[in-house]
Design a protein around this motif. Sequence first.
Motif, mmCIF file in Angstrom:
data_model
loop_
_atom_site.group_PDB
_atom_site.id
_atom_site.type_symbol
_atom_site.label_atom_id
_atom_site.label_comp_id
_atom_site.label_asym_id
_atom_site.label_seq_id
_atom_site.Cartn_x
_atom_site.Cartn_y
_atom_site.Cartn_z
ATOM 1 N N ALA A 90 0.856 -1.186 0.000
ATOM 2 C CA ALA A 90 0.000 0.000 0.000
ATOM 3 C C ALA A 90 0.888 1.230 0.000
ATOM 4 O O ALA A 90 1.944 1.246 0.645
ATOM 5 C CB ALA A 90 -0.911 -0.001 1.219
ATOM 6 N N ASP A 91 0.465 2.270 -0.719
ATOM 7 C CA ASP A 91 1.310 3.458 -0.778
ATOM 8 C C ASP A 91 1.143 4.312 0.479
ATOM 9 O O ASP A 91 0.218 4.111 1.281
ATOM 10 C CB ASP A 91 1.069 4.256 -2.050
ATOM 11 C CG ASP A 91 -0.335 4.846 -2.156
ATOM 12 O OD1 ASP A 91 -0.916 5.243 -1.118
ATOM 13 O OD2 ASP A 91 -0.849 4.942 -3.284
ATOM 14 N N ASP A 92 2.041 5.247 0.636
ATOM 15 C CA ASP A 92 2.105 6.025 1.876
ATOM 16 C C ASP A 92 0.807 6.763 2.154
ATOM 17 O O ASP A 92 0.296 6.761 3.281
ATOM 18 C CB ASP A 92 3.260 7.027 1.805
ATOM 19 C CG ASP A 92 4.622 6.357 1.807
ATOM 20 O OD1 ASP A 92 4.672 5.110 1.769
ATOM 21 O OD2 ASP A 92 5.636 7.078 1.834
ATOM 22 N N ALA A 93 0.287 7.446 1.135
ATOM 23 C CA ALA A 93 -0.912 8.250 1.346
ATOM 24 C C ALA A 93 -2.083 7.383 1.795
ATOM 25 O O ALA A 93 -2.855 7.771 2.693
ATOM 26 C CB ALA A 93 -1.267 9.003 0.066
ATOM 27 N N TRP A 94 -2.232 6.216 1.178
ATOM 28 C CA TRP A 94 -3.329 5.306 1.537
ATOM 29 C C TRP A 94 -3.207 4.881 3.000
ATOM 30 O O TRP A 94 -4.196 4.876 3.751
ATOM 31 C CB TRP A 94 -3.287 4.094 0.608
ATOM 32 C CG TRP A 94 -4.490 3.199 0.689
ATOM 33 C CD1 TRP A 94 -5.622 3.272 -0.070
ATOM 34 C CD2 TRP A 94 -4.660 2.072 1.574
ATOM 35 N NE1 TRP A 94 -6.498 2.273 0.288
ATOM 36 C CE2 TRP A 94 -5.938 1.522 1.288
ATOM 37 C CE3 TRP A 94 -3.888 1.484 2.564
ATOM 38 C CZ2 TRP A 94 -6.439 0.406 1.965
ATOM 39 C CZ3 TRP A 94 -4.379 0.377 3.249
ATOM 40 C CH2 TRP A 94 -5.644 -0.158 2.945
ATOM 41 N N LEU A 95 -1.996 4.541 3.430
ATOM 42 C CA LEU A 95 -1.782 4.115 4.816
ATOM 43 C C LEU A 95 -2.017 5.261 5.797
ATOM 44 O O LEU A 95 -2.690 5.097 6.824
ATOM 45 C CB LEU A 95 -0.367 3.555 4.974
ATOM 46 C CG LEU A 95 -0.091 2.239 4.242
ATOM 47 C CD1 LEU A 95 1.410 1.949 4.227
ATOM 48 C CD2 LEU A 95 -0.855 1.081 4.893
ATOM 49 N N LEU A 96 -1.458 6.416 5.488
ATOM 50 C CA LEU A 96 -1.590 7.556 6.395
ATOM 51 C C LEU A 96 -3.041 8.001 6.516
ATOM 52 O O LEU A 96 -3.481 8.407 7.603
ATOM 53 C CB LEU A 96 -0.697 8.706 5.928
ATOM 54 C CG LEU A 96 0.808 8.448 6.016
ATOM 55 C CD1 LEU A 96 1.579 9.551 5.296
ATOM 56 C CD2 LEU A 96 1.261 8.341 7.475
ATOM 57 N N ASP A 97 -3.788 7.932 5.432
ATOM 58 C CA ASP A 97 -5.209 8.292 5.475
ATOM 59 C C ASP A 97 -5.999 7.375 6.398
ATOM 60 O O ASP A 97 -7.074 7.755 6.884
ATOM 61 C CB ASP A 97 -5.823 8.228 4.065
ATOM 62 C CG ASP A 97 -5.455 9.422 3.198
ATOM 63 O OD1 ASP A 97 -4.916 10.414 3.746
ATOM 64 O OD2 ASP A 97 -5.675 9.344 1.969
ATOM 65 N N ARG A 98 -5.476 6.204 6.654
ATOM 66 C CA ARG A 98 -6.152 5.225 7.512
ATOM 67 C C ARG A 98 -5.472 5.098 8.874
ATOM 68 O O ARG A 98 -5.652 4.109 9.578
ATOM 69 C CB ARG A 98 -6.232 3.877 6.780
ATOM 70 C CG ARG A 98 -7.243 3.933 5.639
ATOM 71 C CD ARG A 98 -7.002 2.898 4.578
ATOM 72 N NE ARG A 98 -8.010 3.015 3.511
ATOM 73 C CZ ARG A 98 -7.973 3.939 2.554
ATOM 74 N NH1 ARG A 98 -6.969 4.810 2.503
ATOM 75 N NH2 ARG A 98 -8.934 4.009 1.644
ATOM 76 N N ASP A 99 -4.701 6.117 9.226
ATOM 77 C CA ASP A 99 -4.077 6.231 10.550
ATOM 78 C C ASP A 99 -3.097 5.097 10.844
ATOM 79 O O ASP A 99 -2.951 4.664 11.983
ATOM 80 C CB ASP A 99 -5.141 6.297 11.658
ATOM 81 C CG ASP A 99 -4.558 6.767 12.992
ATOM 82 O OD1 ASP A 99 -3.618 7.585 12.970
ATOM 83 O OD2 ASP A 99 -5.051 6.304 14.044
ATOM 84 N N VAL A 100 -2.438 4.616 9.796
ATOM 85 C CA VAL A 100 -1.316 3.700 10.011
ATOM 86 C C VAL A 100 -0.072 4.560 10.207
ATOM 87 O O VAL A 100 0.146 5.524 9.473
ATOM 88 C CB VAL A 100 -1.138 2.729 8.833
ATOM 89 C CG1 VAL A 100 0.019 1.778 9.095
ATOM 90 C CG2 VAL A 100 -2.433 1.948 8.605
ATOM 91 N N ARG A 101 0.737 4.217 11.195
ATOM 92 C CA ARG A 101 1.820 5.101 11.624
ATOM 93 C C ARG A 101 3.182 4.584 11.188
ATOM 94 O O ARG A 101 3.396 3.391 11.009
ATOM 95 C CB ARG A 101 1.762 5.266 13.155
ATOM 96 C CG ARG A 101 0.449 5.930 13.574
ATOM 97 C CD ARG A 101 0.102 5.716 15.019
ATOM 98 N NE ARG A 101 -1.299 6.098 15.254
ATOM 99 C CZ ARG A 101 -1.930 5.907 16.403
ATOM 100 N NH1 ARG A 101 -1.308 5.351 17.425
ATOM 101 N NH2 ARG A 101 -3.194 6.275 16.529
ATOM 102 N N TRP A 102 4.094 5.552 11.040
ATOM 103 C CA TRP A 102 5.475 5.240 10.642
ATOM 104 C C TRP A 102 6.210 4.458 11.734
ATOM 105 O O TRP A 102 5.973 4.650 12.924
ATOM 106 C CB TRP A 102 6.275 6.515 10.398
ATOM 107 C CG TRP A 102 5.745 7.518 9.438
ATOM 108 C CD1 TRP A 102 5.183 8.720 9.742
ATOM 109 C CD2 TRP A 102 5.764 7.447 8.002
ATOM 110 N NE1 TRP A 102 4.854 9.401 8.595
ATOM 111 C CE2 TRP A 102 5.194 8.644 7.504
ATOM 112 C CE3 TRP A 102 6.204 6.488 7.084
ATOM 113 C CZ2 TRP A 102 5.058 8.913 6.150
ATOM 114 C CZ3 TRP A 102 6.068 6.754 5.731
ATOM 115 C CH2 TRP A 102 5.511 7.939 5.271
ATOM 116 N N TRP A 103 7.111 3.594 11.333
ATOM 117 C CA TRP A 103 8.290 3.121 12.077
ATOM 118 C C TRP A 103 8.019 2.207 13.256
ATOM 119 O O TRP A 103 8.530 1.121 13.361
ATOM 120 C CB TRP A 103 9.119 4.328 12.541
ATOM 121 C CG TRP A 103 10.402 3.987 13.241
ATOM 122 C CD1 TRP A 103 10.741 4.304 14.540
ATOM 123 C CD2 TRP A 103 11.520 3.266 12.713
ATOM 124 N NE1 TRP A 103 12.000 3.830 14.835
ATOM 125 C CE2 TRP A 103 12.499 3.203 13.734
ATOM 126 C CE3 TRP A 103 11.795 2.680 11.473
ATOM 127 C CZ2 TRP A 103 13.736 2.566 13.562
ATOM 128 C CZ3 TRP A 103 13.023 2.041 11.290
ATOM 129 C CH2 TRP A 103 13.973 2.000 12.326
#
Length: 325
Positions: free
Chosen positions: A235-248
């Motif tokens: 999944a690309d970054d924007a898709w993950l971030l839009d769904r509150d998946v967090r970095w690292w």
Amino acid sequence: MRRILVLGGTAWLGHEIARAALADGAEVVCLARGESGTVPAGVRLVAADRTAPGAYDALTGEWDDVVELSHDLGLVVPALEALAGRARHWTLVSTVSVYATNDEPGADESAAVVDPVDLTDYGQAKVAAERATAEHVGDRLLVARPGLIVGPGDPSDRFGYWPARLAHGGPVLAPTAAGRFVQVIDVADLAAWVVRAGAAGTTGTINAIGDTHTFDDFVVQAQAVTGSTSDIVEADDAWLLDRDVRWWAGPRSLPLWIPVEDSGFSQRSNRAYTASGGDVRPLQETIRRVLDDERHRGLDRERRSGLTLRDEAALLAEHPSRMGR
């Protein structure tokens, strides 16, 4: 017999350093409150609160090496005042998080560090600790800057998430791999090097890190170790971030996922480390050690980092490639 003092020694890395020093034939003493665990059998624990008056009074005589793990100036400076004059060599375990930027692949120890103005920030606090230690110890100092430390017992769950998840089976949600890298140091390799470097009188600043692997290669090697045939759903970054998946790291994260523009974080030079005798074991060996530990602790246990199986399943159900399945 060499005398080694570990300031700490009951938590993960300190315990491993104490164990490695004992195996190397040294007399090993750990100064710690003793609340994070026990010291290895054969190591002497001096139980003390390092913030209390007289915390270092029981540590008599000369030390061949003192190993400091803390980033807290309130602990680092009193230890230096009490012990620096009686230490032939001093090792401060710092971090690559001291560097000001993470956008340059192959950057070495000469890269600029952050300005230590906010000591609640881990990287800035480590810079302050480095400078305070250098003032007290001078040319007897080794500053070890590890990258991501991994291995059995890792309390952060960042690295172990992936072999554990692959071993569990089923489709696995992952970030897009292009432009992403993984660079780790096995805790046993780091601990053994700290002990050897102290014995050799190694000084200066050294990035104690392993080799760089593409994220794809890391996943392939983890699949080989686990025997996984799981479908990797990127999944690309924007898709993950839009769904509150967090970095690292941390809850609801995809561990080891960092922005592509910061990919230099996982591509730093380890030339000084290997030139000074540091070992880098094969990545699959580290993955295998971690997988054995994950199975021992429980593949389905609650974790400090990563997605729960329920959260991952909900995300996969929304993924465009899997809609309607």
